[in-house]
Design a protein around this motif. Sequence first.
Motif, PDB file in Angstrom:
ATOM      1  N   HIS A 274     -19.969 -13.869   3.354  1.00 45.67           N
ATOM      2  CA  HIS A 274     -20.694 -13.915   4.615  1.00 45.67           C
ATOM      3  C   HIS A 274     -19.636 -13.834   5.693  1.00 45.67           C
ATOM      4  O   HIS A 274     -18.458 -14.334   5.595  1.00 45.67           O
ATOM      5  N   VAL A 275     -19.926 -13.326   7.019  1.00 46.04           N
ATOM      6  CA  VAL A 275     -19.043 -13.251   8.042  1.00 46.04           C
ATOM      7  C   VAL A 275     -18.882 -14.618   8.696  1.00 46.04           C
ATOM      8  O   VAL A 275     -17.716 -14.710   9.140  1.00 46.04           O
ATOM      9  N   LEU A 276     -19.219 -15.565   8.362  1.00 40.04           N
ATOM     10  CA  LEU A 276     -19.000 -16.987   8.870  1.00 40.04           C
ATOM     11  C   LEU A 276     -17.631 -17.019   8.269  1.00 40.04           C
ATOM     12  O   LEU A 276     -17.055 -17.958   9.000  1.00 40.04           O
ATOM     13  N   ASP A 277     -16.951 -16.711   7.357  1.00 45.44           N
ATOM     14  CA  ASP A 277     -15.595 -16.892   6.751  1.00 45.44           C
ATOM     15  C   ASP A 277     -15.180 -15.509   6.099  1.00 45.44           C
ATOM     16  O   ASP A 277     -15.271 -15.292   4.802  1.00 45.44           O
ATOM     17  N   THR A 278     -14.719 -14.813   6.892  1.00 41.93           N
ATOM     18  CA  THR A 278     -14.383 -13.361   6.256  1.00 41.93           C
ATOM     19  C   THR A 278     -13.197 -13.337   5.526  1.00 41.93           C
ATOM     20  O   THR A 278     -12.955 -12.406   4.688  1.00 41.93           O
ATOM     21  N   SER A 279     -12.202 -14.611   5.571  1.00 42.47           N
ATOM     22  CA  SER A 279     -11.260 -14.484   4.801  1.00 42.47           C
ATOM     23  C   SER A 279     -11.711 -15.047   3.281  1.00 42.47           C
ATOM     24  O   SER A 279     -10.668 -14.845   2.403  1.00 42.47           O
ATOM     25  N   ALA A 280     -12.835 -15.423   3.306  1.00 44.29           N
ATOM     26  CA  ALA A 280     -13.325 -15.760   1.764  1.00 44.29           C
ATOM     27  C   ALA A 280     -13.430 -14.383   0.874  1.00 44.29           C
ATOM     28  O   ALA A 280     -13.768 -14.450  -0.172  1.00 44.29           O
ATOM     29  N   GLY A 281     -13.747 -13.318   1.584  1.00 47.65           N
ATOM     30  CA  GLY A 281     -13.862 -11.918   0.816  1.00 47.65           C
ATOM     31  C   GLY A 281     -12.479 -11.149   0.922  1.00 47.65           C
ATOM     32  O   GLY A 281     -11.713 -11.352   1.672  1.00 47.65           O
ATOM     33  N   SER A 282     -12.731 -10.019   0.477  1.00 42.22           N
ATOM     34  CA  SER A 282     -11.619  -8.724   0.583  1.00 42.22           C
ATOM     35  C   SER A 282     -12.312  -7.533   1.085  1.00 42.22           C
ATOM     36  O   SER A 282     -13.363  -7.147   0.278  1.00 42.22           O
ATOM     37  N   ASN A 283     -11.818  -7.108   1.971  1.00 43.41           N
ATOM     38  CA  ASN A 283     -12.648  -5.812   2.791  1.00 43.41           C
ATOM     39  C   ASN A 283     -12.321  -4.671   2.256  1.00 43.41           C
ATOM     40  O   ASN A 283     -11.138  -4.267   2.531  1.00 43.41           O
ATOM     41  N   ALA A 284     -13.219  -4.109   1.511  1.00 40.77           N
ATOM     42  CA  ALA A 284     -13.097  -2.533   0.906  1.00 40.77           C
ATOM     43  C   ALA A 284     -12.669  -1.613   1.882  1.00 40.77           C
ATOM     44  O   ALA A 284     -12.092  -0.539   1.385  1.00 40.77           O
ATOM     45  N   ILE A 285     -13.544  -1.647   2.902  1.00 37.55           N
ATOM     46  CA  ILE A 285     -13.269  -0.585   3.917  1.00 37.55           C
ATOM     47  C   ILE A 285     -11.940  -0.652   4.413  1.00 37.55           C
ATOM     48  O   ILE A 285     -11.157   0.276   4.655  1.00 37.55           O
ATOM     49  N   GLU A 286     -11.261  -1.827   4.807  1.00 38.90           N
ATOM     50  CA  GLU A 286      -9.992  -2.041   5.506  1.00 38.90           C
ATOM     51  C   GLU A 286      -9.020  -1.398   4.314  1.00 38.90           C
ATOM     52  O   GLU A 286      -7.931  -0.893   4.751  1.00 38.90           O
ATOM     53  N   ALA A 287      -9.429  -1.747   3.178  1.00 43.35           N
ATOM     54  CA  ALA A 287      -8.074  -1.230   2.022  1.00 43.35           C
ATOM     55  C   ALA A 287      -8.178   0.404   1.731  1.00 43.35           C
ATOM     56  O   ALA A 287      -7.396   0.777   1.731  1.00 43.35           O
ATOM     57  N   ILE A 288      -9.454   0.596   1.800  1.00 42.86           N
ATOM     58  CA  ILE A 288      -9.325   2.325   1.708  1.00 42.86           C
ATOM     59  C   ILE A 288      -8.725   2.740   2.959  1.00 42.86           C
ATOM     60  O   ILE A 288      -7.989   4.004   2.949  1.00 42.86           O
ATOM     61  N   ALA A 289      -9.104   2.380   4.102  1.00 46.78           N
ATOM     62  CA  ALA A 289      -8.297   3.072   5.356  1.00 46.78           C
ATOM     63  C   ALA A 289      -6.804   2.647   5.262  1.00 46.78           C
ATOM     64  O   ALA A 289      -6.114   3.694   5.888  1.00 46.78           O
ATOM     65  N   SER A 290      -6.376   1.824   4.535  1.00 47.90           N
ATOM     66  CA  SER A 290      -4.984   1.586   4.424  1.00 47.90           C
ATOM     67  C   SER A 290      -4.386   2.616   3.941  1.00 47.90           C
ATOM     68  O   SER A 290      -2.977   2.629   3.742  1.00 47.90           O
ATOM     69  N   LEU A 291      -4.904   3.318   2.936  1.00 49.64           N
ATOM     70  CA  LEU A 291      -4.307   4.571   2.159  1.00 49.64           C
ATOM     71  C   LEU A 291      -4.162   5.779   2.888  1.00 49.64           C
ATOM     72  O   LEU A 291      -3.352   6.518   2.392  1.00 49.64           O
ATOM     73  N   PHE A 292      -4.525   5.695   4.027  1.00 50.54           N
ATOM     74  CA  PHE A 292      -4.342   6.984   4.861  1.00 50.54           C
ATOM     75  C   PHE A 292      -2.861   7.473   5.200  1.00 50.54           C
ATOM     76  O   PHE A 292      -2.560   8.500   5.047  1.00 50.54           O
ATOM     77  N   GLY A 293      -2.180   6.126   5.399  1.00 46.72           N
ATOM     78  CA  GLY A 293      -0.784   6.346   5.573  1.00 46.72           C
ATOM     79  C   GLY A 293      -0.241   7.092   4.601  1.00 46.72           C
ATOM     80  O   GLY A 293       0.821   7.991   4.714  1.00 46.72           O
ATOM     81  N   ALA A 294      -0.453   6.593   3.296  1.00 46.18           N
ATOM     82  CA  ALA A 294       0.535   7.056   2.036  1.00 46.18           C
ATOM     83  C   ALA A 294       0.089   8.354   1.875  1.00 46.18           C
ATOM     84  O   ALA A 294       0.812   9.150   1.357  1.00 46.18           O
ATOM     85  N   LEU A 295      -1.332   8.882   2.181  1.00 47.36           N
ATOM     86  CA  LEU A 295      -1.721  10.053   1.861  1.00 47.36           C
ATOM     87  C   LEU A 295      -1.085  11.274   2.867  1.00 47.36           C
ATOM     88  O   LEU A 295      -0.623  12.166   2.480  1.00 47.36           O
ATOM     89  N   LYS A 296      -0.737  10.693   4.191  1.00 49.22           N
ATOM     90  CA  LYS A 296      -0.020  11.576   5.119  1.00 49.22           C
ATOM     91  C   LYS A 296       1.201  11.590   4.627  1.00 49.22           C
ATOM     92  O   LYS A 296       2.154  12.804   4.860  1.00 49.22           O
ATOM     93  N   SER A 297       1.863  10.775   4.183  1.00 48.58           N
ATOM     94  CA  SER A 297       3.184  10.755   3.640  1.00 48.58           C
ATOM     95  C   SER A 297       3.498  11.798   2.522  1.00 48.58           C
ATOM     96  O   SER A 297       4.244  12.634   2.336  1.00 48.58           O
ATOM     97  N   LEU A 298       2.287  11.663   1.688  1.00 51.26           N
ATOM     98  CA  LEU A 298       2.289  12.841   0.572  1.00 51.26           C
ATOM     99  C   LEU A 298       2.303  14.298   1.024  1.00 51.26           C
ATOM    100  O   LEU A 298       2.987  15.251   0.671  1.00 51.26           O
ATOM    101  N   GLU A 299       1.392  14.277   2.437  1.00 49.94           N
ATOM    102  CA  GLU A 299       1.235  15.672   2.896  1.00 49.94           C
ATOM    103  C   GLU A 299       2.499  16.102   3.506  1.00 49.94           C
ATOM    104  O   GLU A 299       3.089  17.293   3.325  1.00 49.94           O
ATOM    105  N   THR A 300       3.382  15.107   4.149  1.00 50.90           N
ATOM    106  CA  THR A 300       4.749  15.523   4.677  1.00 50.90           C
ATOM    107  C   THR A 300       5.739  15.598   3.466  1.00 50.90           C
ATOM    108  O   THR A 300       6.451  16.768   3.685  1.00 50.90           O
ATOM    109  N   GLU A 301       5.554  15.162   2.418  1.00 50.06           N
ATOM    110  CA  GLU A 301       6.590  15.407   1.267  1.00 50.06           C
ATOM    111  C   GLU A 301       6.355  16.800   0.816  1.00 50.06           C
ATOM    112  O   GLU A 301       7.362  17.367   0.334  1.00 50.06           O
ATOM    113  N   ILE A 302       4.887  17.075   0.711  1.00 50.71           N
ATOM    114  CA  ILE A 302       4.735  18.435   0.068  1.00 50.71           C
ATOM    115  C   ILE A 302       5.155  19.613   0.950  1.00 50.71           C
ATOM    116  O   ILE A 302       5.671  20.643   0.526  1.00 50.71           O
TER     117      ILE A 302
END
Length: 427
Positions: free
Chosen positions: A216-244
Amino acid sequence: MLSESERRVINVCDELFEETLLLTESLVRAYSTLGNEREALEIMEAWYRQEGLEVNRVPMRQSILDEMTGNTASIEARYNVMGTLNAASTGAHLVFNGHLDVVPAEPASLWTRAPWEPWRDADWLYGRGAGDMKSGIAAMAMAVKAVRQAGIAIEHPLTLQTVIEEECSGHGALACVKAGHAGDFVLIPEPFGATLVSGQVGVLWFRIGLDGVPAHVLDTSAGSNAIEAIASLFGALKSLETEINAMPRHALYQGMEKPFNLNVGRIEGGDWASSVPAHASLEGRLGFPPDMAVEDVMERVRRCVDEATADLGGGISNLKVDFHGFRSEGVVVDMRHPAIHLLGECHHDLTGEAVTSRALTCTTDLRAFHVHGGVTGTCYGPVAENIHGIGERVNLESVRHVLKAYALFLCRWGRETPRDDTLAQGR
């Protein structure tokens, strides 16, 4: 120089130009997104029959899809349609191949008119698929009619292929190749203009999914945000693009700043605005050099995601990477092939200029013929703008030019093209 009979063919092309545009418009009205291609297929099948071509339906076979392990729409009663002439002839077999499927035109509200209702304005014809690539299909079909209407017999084997799923997998063209319809040379009217395609990148589609912990959003720290986690992969994927892009390249791509592009094209997640999202996924596309193996790129994507796992935060689980749709090798075209030379001569005799060439940073159905059929080919088509975008349009005079170039190529193919064994050596 054009012969008298060739000039007659060119004049007939002008006479058939309006009919070419009308066929294009009828195909645009058949809004042929994935799984909805039947109306467009029926239009071309009717045209083939009307012009006396033998009609064949090539089904989308599950065995091919299993072999490529790609995703597709339901294959139930789905097919490609071909029109053929002189199938029993021993001459060099010319194939024209065009895709009828289009990408969605959403959001349609951004278009000035409904994208599936074609319209003309000045020098342009508008509508989804007008450029990519229904005008090219109309041109390749009308080129056959122009040659025959001008009184010139087509005696060599000729196949007009109109296929589906080019935009998401390439399985339509692959089905034709696997069914034995690869021919000796393929010409594809992709809307990149009157230039020869000398190569194309490999393309890999991928999907990444993961789970978080709802709360529940009354305490977001009690959960783990999947959307934020998936968004955090963007940087790694962009680094792979740069590598290739930093890797040594084939000469075709030496002058390009970033030919191998990453695109994150879709992201989904969550169930409720007031709940910490418990699941999320993204889908992306990654280009890679034509001399790199698909399996190598797949492993690089997996490794990229694995290495980013530590930064996803606590509570994230069930991280999974899989691959769907395109898993397409790159292509380098043999520009010394006799049919490439012949097409260049046709271009010169119509324009007075030498034909140019370009390497693509996307993929086309050339891959099915080159990689899986061992057949050389190229793309040479109209000039289009905003393909896959808002206000897609094709230049009318470029369609006229391609119609004439195809007709002239057809005239000369039968009398100037080497037989099958020489063509095979040119592959």
